[in-house]
Design a protein around this motif. Structure first.
Motif, PDB file in Angstrom:
ATOM      1  N   SER A   1      -0.192 -16.147  22.170  1.00  0.00           N
ATOM      2  CA  SER A   1      -1.642 -16.151  21.970  1.00  0.00           C
ATOM      3  C   SER A   1      -2.173 -14.725  21.932  1.00  0.00           C
ATOM      4  O   SER A   1      -3.008 -14.378  21.089  1.00  0.00           O
ATOM      5  CB  SER A   1      -2.345 -16.928  23.082  1.00  0.00           C
ATOM      6  OG  SER A   1      -1.993 -18.273  23.024  1.00  0.00           O
ATOM      7  N   ARG A   2      -1.693 -13.901  22.832  1.00  0.00           N
ATOM      8  CA  ARG A   2      -2.115 -12.490  22.866  1.00  0.00           C
ATOM      9  C   ARG A   2      -1.691 -11.766  21.589  1.00  0.00           C
ATOM     10  O   ARG A   2      -2.471 -11.030  20.995  1.00  0.00           O
ATOM     11  CB  ARG A   2      -1.510 -11.823  24.095  1.00  0.00           C
ATOM     12  CG  ARG A   2      -1.968 -10.426  24.328  1.00  0.00           C
ATOM     13  CD  ARG A   2      -1.415  -9.913  25.640  1.00  0.00           C
ATOM     14  NE  ARG A   2      -1.778  -8.519  25.825  1.00  0.00           N
ATOM     15  CZ  ARG A   2      -1.129  -7.690  26.583  1.00  0.00           C
ATOM     16  NH1 ARG A   2      -0.085  -8.102  27.270  1.00  0.00           N
ATOM     17  NH2 ARG A   2      -1.508  -6.438  26.702  1.00  0.00           N
ATOM     18  N   ALA A   3      -0.464 -11.985  21.154  1.00  0.00           N
ATOM     19  CA  ALA A   3       0.035 -11.348  19.936  1.00  0.00           C
ATOM     20  C   ALA A   3      -0.734 -11.835  18.707  1.00  0.00           C
ATOM     21  O   ALA A   3      -1.083 -11.051  17.821  1.00  0.00           O
ATOM     22  CB  ALA A   3       1.532 -11.611  19.772  1.00  0.00           C
ATOM     23  N   GLN A   4      -1.006 -13.127  18.650  1.00  0.00           N
ATOM     24  CA  GLN A   4      -1.767 -13.695  17.536  1.00  0.00           C
ATOM     25  C   GLN A   4      -3.168 -13.083  17.472  1.00  0.00           C
ATOM     26  O   GLN A   4      -3.674 -12.788  16.399  1.00  0.00           O
ATOM     27  CB  GLN A   4      -1.863 -15.216  17.684  1.00  0.00           C
ATOM     28  CG  GLN A   4      -2.521 -15.902  16.515  1.00  0.00           C
ATOM     29  CD  GLN A   4      -1.590 -16.048  15.333  1.00  0.00           C
ATOM     30  OE1 GLN A   4      -0.411 -16.274  15.485  1.00  0.00           O
ATOM     31  NE2 GLN A   4      -2.140 -15.904  14.141  1.00  0.00           N
ATOM     32  N   ALA A   5      -3.792 -12.875  18.626  1.00  0.00           N
ATOM     33  CA  ALA A   5      -5.121 -12.266  18.675  1.00  0.00           C
ATOM     34  C   ALA A   5      -5.086 -10.837  18.132  1.00  0.00           C
ATOM     35  O   ALA A   5      -5.997 -10.419  17.412  1.00  0.00           O
ATOM     36  CB  ALA A   5      -5.653 -12.285  20.107  1.00  0.00           C
ATOM     37  N   VAL A   6      -4.036 -10.098  18.450  1.00  0.00           N
ATOM     38  CA  VAL A   6      -3.887  -8.733  17.924  1.00  0.00           C
ATOM     39  C   VAL A   6      -3.765  -8.774  16.406  1.00  0.00           C
ATOM     40  O   VAL A   6      -4.388  -7.983  15.693  1.00  0.00           O
ATOM     41  CB  VAL A   6      -2.668  -8.021  18.561  1.00  0.00           C
ATOM     42  CG1 VAL A   6      -2.349  -6.721  17.850  1.00  0.00           C
ATOM     43  CG2 VAL A   6      -2.911  -7.777  20.037  1.00  0.00           C
ATOM     44  N   CYS A   7      -2.980  -9.718  15.899  1.00  0.00           N
ATOM     45  CA  CYS A   7      -2.802  -9.849  14.451  1.00  0.00           C
ATOM     46  C   CYS A   7      -4.136 -10.130  13.758  1.00  0.00           C
ATOM     47  O   CYS A   7      -4.459  -9.522  12.742  1.00  0.00           O
ATOM     48  CB  CYS A   7      -1.813 -10.967  14.122  1.00  0.00           C
ATOM     49  SG  CYS A   7      -0.123 -10.616  14.591  1.00  0.00           S
TER      50      CYS A   7
ATOM     51  N   ASN B   1      -5.188 -11.147   6.909  1.00  0.00           N
ATOM     52  CA  ASN B   1      -4.518 -11.700   5.723  1.00  0.00           C
ATOM     53  C   ASN B   1      -3.007 -11.803   5.881  1.00  0.00           C
ATOM     54  O   ASN B   1      -2.308 -11.970   4.897  1.00  0.00           O
ATOM     55  CB  ASN B   1      -4.845 -10.846   4.496  1.00  0.00           C
ATOM     56  CG  ASN B   1      -6.321 -10.890   4.178  1.00  0.00           C
ATOM     57  OD1 ASN B   1      -6.969 -11.910   4.366  1.00  0.00           O
ATOM     58  ND2 ASN B   1      -6.846  -9.775   3.722  1.00  0.00           N
ATOM     59  N   ILE B   2      -2.511 -11.692   7.071  1.00  0.00           N
ATOM     60  CA  ILE B   2      -1.070 -11.687   7.294  1.00  0.00           C
ATOM     61  C   ILE B   2      -0.574 -13.104   7.552  1.00  0.00           C
ATOM     62  O   ILE B   2      -1.167 -13.854   8.316  1.00  0.00           O
ATOM     63  CB  ILE B   2      -0.712 -10.814   8.505  1.00  0.00           C
ATOM     64  CG1 ILE B   2      -1.081  -9.371   8.220  1.00  0.00           C
ATOM     65  CG2 ILE B   2       0.757 -10.928   8.850  1.00  0.00           C
ATOM     66  CD1 ILE B   2      -0.932  -8.492   9.429  1.00  0.00           C
TER      67      ILE B   2
ATOM     68  N   CYS C   1       2.758  -1.623  14.142  1.00  0.00           N
ATOM     69  CA  CYS C   1       3.352  -2.267  12.968  1.00  0.00           C
ATOM     70  C   CYS C   1       2.273  -2.742  12.005  1.00  0.00           C
ATOM     71  O   CYS C   1       2.341  -2.503  10.803  1.00  0.00           O
ATOM     72  CB  CYS C   1       4.227  -3.436  13.418  1.00  0.00           C
ATOM     73  SG  CYS C   1       4.843  -4.471  12.088  1.00  0.00           S
ATOM     74  N   LEU C   2       1.274  -3.422  12.537  1.00  0.00           N
ATOM     75  CA  LEU C   2       0.203  -3.952  11.692  1.00  0.00           C
ATOM     76  C   LEU C   2      -0.571  -2.836  10.997  1.00  0.00           C
ATOM     77  O   LEU C   2      -0.977  -2.971   9.847  1.00  0.00           O
ATOM     78  CB  LEU C   2      -0.747  -4.807  12.527  1.00  0.00           C
ATOM     79  CG  LEU C   2      -0.148  -6.112  13.056  1.00  0.00           C
ATOM     80  CD1 LEU C   2      -1.044  -6.700  14.132  1.00  0.00           C
ATOM     81  CD2 LEU C   2       0.090  -7.094  11.930  1.00  0.00           C
TER      82      LEU C   2
ATOM     83  N   ASN D   1       0.085  -9.547  -0.492  1.00  0.00           N
ATOM     84  CA  ASN D   1       0.177 -10.822   0.213  1.00  0.00           C
ATOM     85  C   ASN D   1       1.595 -11.322   0.434  1.00  0.00           C
ATOM     86  O   ASN D   1       1.776 -12.379   0.994  1.00  0.00           O
ATOM     87  CB  ASN D   1      -0.615 -11.891  -0.545  1.00  0.00           C
ATOM     88  CG  ASN D   1      -2.091 -11.579  -0.562  1.00  0.00           C
ATOM     89  OD1 ASN D   1      -2.608 -10.989   0.373  1.00  0.00           O
ATOM     90  ND2 ASN D   1      -2.764 -11.961  -1.632  1.00  0.00           N
ATOM     91  N   ASN D   2       2.599 -10.592  -0.023  1.00  0.00           N
ATOM     92  CA  ASN D   2       3.954 -11.116   0.064  1.00  0.00           C
ATOM     93  C   ASN D   2       4.721 -10.562   1.273  1.00  0.00           C
ATOM     94  O   ASN D   2       5.891 -10.254   1.190  1.00  0.00           O
ATOM     95  CB  ASN D   2       4.712 -10.856  -1.233  1.00  0.00           C
ATOM     96  CG  ASN D   2       4.822  -9.377  -1.545  1.00  0.00           C
ATOM     97  OD1 ASN D   2       4.092  -8.572  -1.001  1.00  0.00           O
ATOM     98  ND2 ASN D   2       5.735  -9.030  -2.430  1.00  0.00           N
ATOM     99  N   VAL D   3       4.038 -10.465   2.393  1.00  0.00           N
ATOM    100  CA  VAL D   3       4.660 -10.018   3.635  1.00  0.00           C
ATOM    101  C   VAL D   3       4.539 -11.147   4.643  1.00  0.00           C
ATOM    102  O   VAL D   3       3.503 -11.782   4.768  1.00  0.00           O
ATOM    103  CB  VAL D   3       3.979  -8.748   4.185  1.00  0.00           C
ATOM    104  CG1 VAL D   3       4.576  -8.358   5.526  1.00  0.00           C
ATOM    105  CG2 VAL D   3       4.102  -7.604   3.194  1.00  0.00           C
TER     106      VAL D   3
END
Length: 162
Positions: A83-89, A95-96, A29-30, A38-40
């Motif tokens: 935490s794992r998902a945030q690290a992937v982001c 900038n998400i 997805c990312l 920036n509007n996502v």
């Protein structure tokens, strides 16, 4: 889970859990759904299962010690997955705008309700790629969600490694 939706903001909801399939879906997805603007807003949704209590007191009720331990473990799992998902982001796109949501219950029902409440434009879910028998017995969250939400659903399959 109500959130205000600005007219120009694209809202993408990604369902995440402990599986490699859901982390692959988030990574996909990312890498593929985010335009360079920036509007996502990305919503990460983890659904805690309804706890099953394993020890019952003499009166027929769950023991309070077991209830507390089960609830603490559910919180730990939710924190770990987020935490794992945030690290992937952060690794893929810094900038998400990310918002984390945690629900409790039947995953397919909670995901569909979250899509509606958060006014998601797109739902992204991973696929475990179960066989016919296992899918028949367990059901398919991705299949259910794709039939019951009003937004497009992207089901991301993890490539098989040989």
């Amino acid at each position: 889970m109500e959130v205000e939706n600005s007219m120009n903001e694209k809202r993408i909801l990604v369902a995440v859990d402990e599986s490699e399939e859901s982390i692959h879906a988030l990574s996909w997805c990312l890498a593929n759904l985010f335009p360079q603007r920036n509007n996502v807003i990305l919503f990460l949704l983890y659904v805690k299962p309804v706890p099953l209590y394993y020890s019952i007191s003499a009166a027929g009720f769950p023991s309070s010690a077991n209830v507390e331990a089960t609830e603490n473990y559910g919180k730990y799992r939710a924190t770990s997955v987020m935490s794992r998902a945030q690290a992937v982001c952060k690794q893929i796109n810094t900038n998400i705008k990310v918002e984390k949501k945690v629900g409790t219950g039947d995953a397919k029902e909670v995901i569909c309700a979250a899509v509606k409440a958060l006014e998601a434009d797109i739902l992204v879910v991973g696929c475990h790629d179960y066989g016919v028998l296992k899918r028949t017995l367990l059901g398919s969250v991705s299949d259910y969600c794709s039939k019951h939400v009003k937004c497009p659903t992207v089901v991301v399959k993890k490539p098989k490694t040989e």
